[in-house]
Design a protein around this motif. Structure first.
Motif, PDB file in Angstrom:
ATOM      1  N   PRO A 139     -12.773   5.922  -0.258  1.00 54.21           N
ATOM      2  CA  PRO A 139     -12.012   6.454  -1.400  1.00 54.21           C
ATOM      3  C   PRO A 139     -10.500   6.431  -1.182  1.00 54.21           C
ATOM      4  O   PRO A 139      -9.732   6.414  -2.134  1.00 54.21           O
ATOM      5  CB  PRO A 139     -12.535   7.892  -1.536  1.00 54.21           C
ATOM      6  N   GLN A 140     -10.058   6.427   0.086  1.00 52.24           N
ATOM      7  CA  GLN A 140      -8.618   6.481   0.364  1.00 52.24           C
ATOM      8  C   GLN A 140      -7.999   5.088   0.554  1.00 52.24           C
ATOM      9  O   GLN A 140      -6.994   4.923   1.248  1.00 52.24           O
ATOM     10  CB  GLN A 140      -8.347   7.312   1.619  1.00 52.24           C
ATOM     11  N   LEU A 141      -8.578   4.066  -0.090  1.00 51.37           N
ATOM     12  CA  LEU A 141      -8.094   2.698   0.095  1.00 51.37           C
ATOM     13  C   LEU A 141      -6.618   2.557  -0.281  1.00 51.37           C
ATOM     14  O   LEU A 141      -5.852   1.904   0.428  1.00 51.37           O
ATOM     15  CB  LEU A 141      -8.943   1.728  -0.734  1.00 51.37           C
ATOM     16  N   SER A 142      -6.207   3.156  -1.404  1.00 51.86           N
ATOM     17  CA  SER A 142      -4.812   3.030  -1.852  1.00 51.86           C
ATOM     18  C   SER A 142      -3.850   3.594  -0.809  1.00 51.86           C
ATOM     19  O   SER A 142      -2.805   2.995  -0.509  1.00 51.86           O
ATOM     20  CB  SER A 142      -4.617   3.738  -3.187  1.00 51.86           C
ATOM     21  N   SER A 143      -4.194   4.741  -0.231  1.00 47.63           N
ATOM     22  CA  SER A 143      -3.360   5.339   0.808  1.00 47.63           C
ATOM     23  C   SER A 143      -3.291   4.432   2.036  1.00 47.63           C
ATOM     24  O   SER A 143      -2.227   4.235   2.630  1.00 47.63           O
ATOM     25  CB  SER A 143      -3.912   6.712   1.206  1.00 47.63           C
ATOM     26  N   LEU A 144      -4.436   3.865   2.417  1.00 49.82           N
ATOM     27  CA  LEU A 144      -4.489   2.984   3.586  1.00 49.82           C
ATOM     28  C   LEU A 144      -3.622   1.745   3.375  1.00 49.82           C
ATOM     29  O   LEU A 144      -2.865   1.342   4.266  1.00 49.82           O
ATOM     30  CB  LEU A 144      -5.938   2.577   3.866  1.00 49.82           C
ATOM     31  N   LEU A 162       1.309  11.084   9.608  1.00 51.79           N
ATOM     32  CA  LEU A 162       0.881  11.344   8.213  1.00 51.79           C
ATOM     33  C   LEU A 162       1.361  12.687   7.659  1.00 51.79           C
ATOM     34  O   LEU A 162       1.030  13.018   6.521  1.00 51.79           O
ATOM     35  CB  LEU A 162      -0.655  11.263   8.072  1.00 51.79           C
ATOM     36  N   LYS A 163       2.138  13.457   8.444  1.00 47.26           N
ATOM     37  CA  LYS A 163       2.536  14.775   7.928  1.00 47.26           C
ATOM     38  C   LYS A 163       3.505  14.662   6.756  1.00 47.26           C
ATOM     39  O   LYS A 163       3.572  15.567   5.917  1.00 47.26           O
ATOM     40  CB  LYS A 163       3.128  15.622   9.051  1.00 47.26           C
ATOM     41  N   ASN A 164       4.245  13.541   6.675  1.00 45.52           N
ATOM     42  CA  ASN A 164       5.163  13.330   5.555  1.00 45.52           C
ATOM     43  C   ASN A 164       4.722  12.183   4.652  1.00 45.52           C
ATOM     44  O   ASN A 164       5.510  11.667   3.858  1.00 45.52           O
ATOM     45  CB  ASN A 164       6.582  13.046   6.085  1.00 45.52           C
ATOM     46  N   PHE A 165       3.462  11.796   4.785  1.00 46.25           N
ATOM     47  CA  PHE A 165       2.945  10.692   3.984  1.00 46.25           C
ATOM     48  C   PHE A 165       2.218  11.236   2.751  1.00 46.25           C
ATOM     49  O   PHE A 165       1.403  12.166   2.859  1.00 46.25           O
ATOM     50  CB  PHE A 165       1.991   9.834   4.819  1.00 46.25           C
ATOM     51  N   MET A 176      -5.192  -6.102   5.764  1.00 45.71           N
ATOM     52  CA  MET A 176      -5.676  -4.719   5.681  1.00 45.71           C
ATOM     53  C   MET A 176      -6.342  -4.305   6.987  1.00 45.71           C
ATOM     54  O   MET A 176      -6.841  -5.144   7.738  1.00 45.71           O
ATOM     55  CB  MET A 176      -6.627  -4.539   4.501  1.00 45.71           C
ATOM     56  N   LEU A 177      -6.321  -3.002   7.244  1.00 41.27           N
ATOM     57  CA  LEU A 177      -6.991  -2.443   8.422  1.00 41.27           C
ATOM     58  C   LEU A 177      -8.461  -2.239   8.109  1.00 41.27           C
ATOM     59  O   LEU A 177      -8.812  -1.658   7.074  1.00 41.27           O
ATOM     60  CB  LEU A 177      -6.359  -1.114   8.824  1.00 41.27           C
ATOM     61  N   GLN A 181       1.198  -1.265   4.775  1.00 43.42           N
ATOM     62  CA  GLN A 181       2.348  -2.061   4.340  1.00 43.42           C
ATOM     63  C   GLN A 181       3.660  -1.478   4.868  1.00 43.42           C
ATOM     64  O   GLN A 181       4.529  -2.206   5.348  1.00 43.42           O
ATOM     65  CB  GLN A 181       2.372  -2.139   2.814  1.00 43.42           C
ATOM     66  N   GLN A 182       3.783  -0.139   4.806  1.00 41.03           N
ATOM     67  CA  GLN A 182       5.003   0.517   5.282  1.00 41.03           C
ATOM     68  C   GLN A 182       5.172   0.345   6.796  1.00 41.03           C
ATOM     69  O   GLN A 182       6.277   0.097   7.288  1.00 41.03           O
ATOM     70  CB  GLN A 182       4.978   2.003   4.925  1.00 41.03           C
ATOM     71  N   VAL A 183       4.078   0.466   7.539  1.00 45.48           N
ATOM     72  CA  VAL A 183       4.147   0.330   8.996  1.00 45.48           C
ATOM     73  C   VAL A 183       4.422  -1.119   9.382  1.00 45.48           C
ATOM     74  O   VAL A 183       5.232  -1.405  10.273  1.00 45.48           O
ATOM     75  CB  VAL A 183       2.843   0.842   9.650  1.00 45.48           C
ATOM     76  N   SER A 184       3.762  -2.056   8.710  1.00 45.38           N
ATOM     77  CA  SER A 184       3.941  -3.480   9.032  1.00 45.38           C
ATOM     78  C   SER A 184       5.377  -3.933   8.799  1.00 45.38           C
ATOM     79  O   SER A 184       5.919  -4.736   9.560  1.00 45.38           O
ATOM     80  CB  SER A 184       2.988  -4.340   8.188  1.00 45.38           C
ATOM     81  N   SER A 185       5.990  -3.421   7.734  1.00 43.63           N
ATOM     82  CA  SER A 185       7.358  -3.815   7.405  1.00 43.63           C
ATOM     83  C   SER A 185       8.403  -3.081   8.232  1.00 43.63           C
ATOM     84  O   SER A 185       9.594  -3.411   8.177  1.00 43.63           O
ATOM     85  CB  SER A 185       7.621  -3.577   5.915  1.00 43.63           C
ATOM     86  N   GLY A 186       7.994  -2.062   8.978  1.00 47.38           N
ATOM     87  CA  GLY A 186       8.920  -1.307   9.803  1.00 47.38           C
ATOM     88  C   GLY A 186       9.601  -0.162   9.072  1.00 47.38           C
ATOM     89  O   GLY A 186      10.456   0.529   9.641  1.00 47.38           O
TER      90      GLY A 186
END
Length: 512
Positions: A75-80, A97-100, A122-123, A85-90
């Motif tokens: 169910p959390q595919l959109s979050s994943l 995840l506390k501020n995600f 995708m992971l 994408q954010q981590v891959s791009s730096g």
């Protein structure tokens, strides 16, 4: 109950044997070049989507593309996807995840084409290893298993294993988990968490969070398909899942593996690290603990049981079939019905062991001996369910059908253990070679070795041949001692074919 884990390490793979009161109950193998173990997480690339199957084929580096169904997206595919994408791009350096911001869950009845696209990174996590001609089965609903709990990113849910039936204990564990879990992560309390204090739960949780952070650090430099998180090595994962107070020894013939086990026990159970032992004897470790004999007797088509009864186990592509036979047992029961019940109860216990030992998955059909009394059928069904309850693999046992058949479904996550127990017939020309010819060959090689004056010689042969060589005071082994003035140690090897023999030196190197 006395539990022992015996680990045999070779140059190419590692074998794990779990013994309970000396009886082999689990046998696992880890190939050192196995790149697709259950629990591994990959940065993968979507190859193509299939609308008709509502699924996709994904490249994780396997010979066959991995299969990803819409229901396995999580169910959390959109979050994943956003996080990856954010981590891959730096752009994202904080991996906790506390501020995600967690996105809305995807529609559980949606379409695969609306969720993911071809060429997308995708992971994903391996949930079923490659079996036969099929590639791995994967999921994008990630989880990281620890000793006492499972960490689920992009979730806020706290749940407890259904095997914990005490409501007060469930509430206690939920309350503790809520107090320690970090924002953005869900937690599943495992069965072994019963009675565990909050400090130990928190230590296990922090270890899993650190594994998540370490995985995320690899993503910016990763290029799909690439593994970014490996499941624990097989020794640690087995200990994580089955280790308890009944363990009396963990023995391995590999020094580095022994140190890994000591380090892992230091973390999960410091008071038990002394049970880890390094095996140094020249006798092969599986022979010393009688495991080879048990493998030979347990993995054949026919499996003997107590009181003369036996099982016949057949494997097909679609299912496994097990037939129960009373054999030549002496009938001491009061009636034929009691005899059938007694044999079936013995068979049920052995069948539960065989399913675990061979890691048989899919559909299993068991033909028990006919029982006409409803009370006996219920006793058998309840006993089989009880024997199967200790299995960590998901399964379901159905009541006996009108034909008297019992059906079991058991989750298949890795290839079935299939060990050949039959040997090639050495009699190829219709005539049996006299045992004396084999002894003559051994003595010819021994004479050459003695001329080289090598110390610490040992002869490894099949158990039957070893018995022949050592029988009596005036044995062949004693004759060799009197002839060469050196004692030749004879090592019985249950795994050897009848005609195989090897001389080894004091460093256990084979003498050619």
């Amino acid at each position: 109950m006395k539990t022992e884990l015996i680990i045999r390490s070779n140059s190419s793979d590692i074998d794990f044997a779990l013994l309970k009161d000396g009886k082999l109950v689990e046998l696992h193998n880890e190939t050192l070049d196995n790149n697709f173990s259950v629990g591994d997480i990959f940065l993968s690339k979507v190859k193509k989507t299939l609308s008709g199957l509502n699924a996709a084929f994904v490249n994780v580096g396997s010979d066959k593309d991995a299969f990803l169904h819409y229901h396995d997206l999580g169910p959390q595919l959109s979050s994943l996807k956003n996080f990856t994408q954010q981590v891959s791009s730096g752009k994202r350096k904080d991996y906790t995840l506390k501020n995600f911001r967690i996105e809305k869950d995807i529609d559980k009845h949606g379409k695969i084409d609306d969720a993911i696209k071809s060429g997308q990174d995708m992971l994903v996590q391996v949930v079923k290893e490659p079996i036969s001609t099929k590639g791995p089965r994967i999921s994008s609903e990630l989880s990281i298993a620890g000793r006492y709990l499972v960490l689920v990113p992009f979730s806020d849910r706290v749940s407890v294993s259904q095997k914990i039936t005490n409501n007060k204990e469930k509430e206690r564990l939920k309350r503790l988990a809520q107090s320690i879990k970090p924002k953005g992560f869900g937690v599943i309390l495992r069965t072994v968490a019963q009675g565990i204090k909050v400090a130990e739960l928190d230590r296990d949780l922090q270890y899993s969070v650190q594994r998540w952070v370490n995985m995320c650090k690899q993503i910016p430099n990763a290029k799909a398909p690439q593994k970014v998180l490996s499941e624990l090595n097989r020794a640690s994962s087995i200990l994580r899942d089955v280790f308890d107070e009944s363990f009396t020894s963990i023995i391995t013939n590999d020094l580095s593996l022994h140190q890994e086990i000591v380090d892992y026990l230091e973390r999960i159970a410091p008071e038990k690290k002394s049970i880890a032992k390094h095996y140094t004897s020249r006798v092969p470790i599986f022979d010393y603990y009688g495991i080879e004999k048990q493998i030979k007797s347990a993995f054949g088509r026919t499996v003997s049981m107590r009181k003369g009864a036996y099982l016949v186990i057949e494997h097909t592509e679609a299912l496994h079939v097990i037939d129960v036979n009373s054999g030549n047992r002496s009938n001491k029961a009061n009636s034929q019905a009691d005899t059938a019940l007694e044999v079936n109860m013995i068979a049920a216990s052995e069948i539960a062991r065989q399913l675990q030992l061979r890691d048989m998955g899919g559909i299993i059909v068991i033909d028990f001996i006919d029982m006409h009394l409803a009370d006996h059928r219920k006793k058998l069904y309840d006993h089989l369910r009880k024997e199967m309850s200790s299995s960590r693999t998901k399964h379901k046992v159905l009541p006996p059908s009108k034909f008297g058949l019992v059906q079991i479904t058991r989750q298949r996550v890795r290839p079935e253990r299939n060990i050949k127990t039959q040997e090639d017939n050495p009699n190829k020309n219709g005539e049996v070679e006299a045992p004396i010819i084999l002894i003559e060959r051994i003595e010819t090689l021994l004479k050459r070795i003695m001329e080289e004056d090598r110390p610490g010689i040992a002869l490894h042969v099949h158990s039957f041949v070893a018995s022949y060589l050592t029988k009596g005071l005036n044995s062949i082994q004693m004759k060799w001692f009197l002839k060469y003035k050196k004692w030749i140690k004879i090592v019985p090897r249950d795994a050897y074919p009848y005609l195989k023999y090897e001389f080894v030196d004091k460093n256990d190197k084979i003498i050619r």
